[in-house]
Design an enzyme around this catalytic site. Structure first.
Site, PDB file in Angstrom:
ATOM      1  N   GLU A 112     -54.601  47.732 -38.998  1.00  5.55           N
ATOM      2  CA  GLU A 112     -54.747  46.273 -38.959  1.00  5.55           C
ATOM      3  C   GLU A 112     -53.515  45.568 -39.535  1.00  5.55           C
ATOM      4  OE1 GLU A 112     -57.730  42.612 -40.279  1.00  5.55           O
ATOM      5  OE2 GLU A 112     -57.904  44.547 -41.275  1.00  5.55           O
ATOM      6  N   LYS A 119     -56.649  46.800 -34.882  1.00  7.72           N
ATOM      7  CA  LYS A 119     -57.320  45.533 -35.174  1.00  7.72           C
ATOM      8  C   LYS A 119     -56.233  44.492 -35.331  1.00  7.72           C
ATOM      9  CE  LYS A 119     -60.662  43.173 -38.112  1.00  7.72           C
ATOM     10  NZ  LYS A 119     -61.798  43.306 -39.054  1.00  7.72           N
TER      11      LYS A 119
END
Length: 295
Positions: A176, A213
């Site tokens: 992420e 993500k």
């Protein structure tokens, strides 16, 4: 190794991943959004007990199941806790929801336009605990504030190095590298990040997969080639400060990305709701995010 049924679900099922992983620094804000003021607790233990009660109420709600919520990201204390007397990861999978664990320990101060992750000296031990508790994968967050090629490369290099360490435990890493949606150079950040992620993915061994993500990009479908990359199991989107309506609207412009929302999922929930009101509010949010993820 990862449960084959969980792997199949994450690869192919319609739905989205709930982010229930607020940690020490973000917990007071999450509780305020839930209608719990800071004078309702006097120390960290009481604070974490309150946020655990909120999460337990969510994961035991009738609408929170694998039909639309295919995964959930947990904070370490949530992984170690119970819901209705059952360990939370076990409770999730009983309901058809794949459990993930947030493993990062927060962010370094901003340097070169980005915030790298703090060191994680106990990562191997944490991964082993996660495996023993039925966790499928992990998540770790960095933040990009400015379009700094060297800073963004450092973010991606660190994320993939840690992902490799996590993968050795048989866990699926979610990478992420969040782009701050308020950045004045957001579109340029997205473009640099895309190219660095593509290079890092191309360098992975055949058959080795990660999940991504990512902030919803300023340019629709910028990440479409990453969605289709053989070394990517799934690409999920964070809400990043958008309201749920805004996040869902932006997500529908990006084919192949599904949601992994936190605040946008929880924004209408309040601690003083009765069970009917709580379940109705959560169910409405789940339906809206599911539809956006299926577009």
């Amino acid at each position: 190794m990862a449960n084959a049924q969980m792997m199949e679900q994450m690869a192919k099922s319609a739905g989205f991943i709930a982010a229930l992983d607020q940690s020490g620094g973000s917990t007071p804000k999450a509780l305020r959004g839930y209608g719990v003021a800071e004078d309702a607790y006097s120390n960290d233990e009481e604070m974490f007990a309150l946020i655990h009660d909120m999460r337990s109420r969510i994961v035991t709600s009738p609408c929170f199941n694998g039909e639309k919520v295919i995964g959930a990201i947990l904070f370490e204390r949530t992984m170690d806790g119970d819901a209705d007397g059952t360990p939370v990861p076990q409770k999730l999978w009983e309901r058809g929801v794949v459990p993930f664990l947030k493993v990062d320990k927060g962010l370094e101060d901003e340097a070169d336009g980005v915030q790298l992750m703090k060191p994680m000296p106990e990562l191997d031990a944490l991964c082993e605990r996660g495996v023993s508790k039925g966790i499928f994968g992990t998540k770790m967050r960095s933040v990009i504030h400015q379009a700094s090629p060297s800073g963004i490369k450092a973010i991606v290099d660190q994320q993939f190095a840690v992902a490799s360490q996590i993968g050795k435990h048989g866990l699926m890493p979610i990478i992420e590298p969040e782009v701050n949606i308020k950045s004045e150079s957001r579109a340029e950040c997205d473009a640099i990040l895309h190219d660095e992620l593509k290079s890092a993915l191309d360098a992975l061994p055949e058959g080795e997969q990660v999940m991504l993500k990512l902030s919803i990009p300023a340019e629709a479908n910028l990440y479409s080639d990453l969605v289709a990359h053989p070394n990517v199991l799934r690409v999920v989107a964070l809400s990043g400060g958008f309201s749920r309506d805004e996040a869902c609207s932006e997500l529908t412009k990006n084919q192949g990305m599904i949601a992994s929302f936190s605040r946008a999922l929880l924004q209408d929930l309040r601690h003083d709701m009765d069970d009917g009101g709580f379940d109705s509010a959560l169910g409405g949010a789940i339906d809206e995010i599911y539809e956006a993820s299926a577009t």
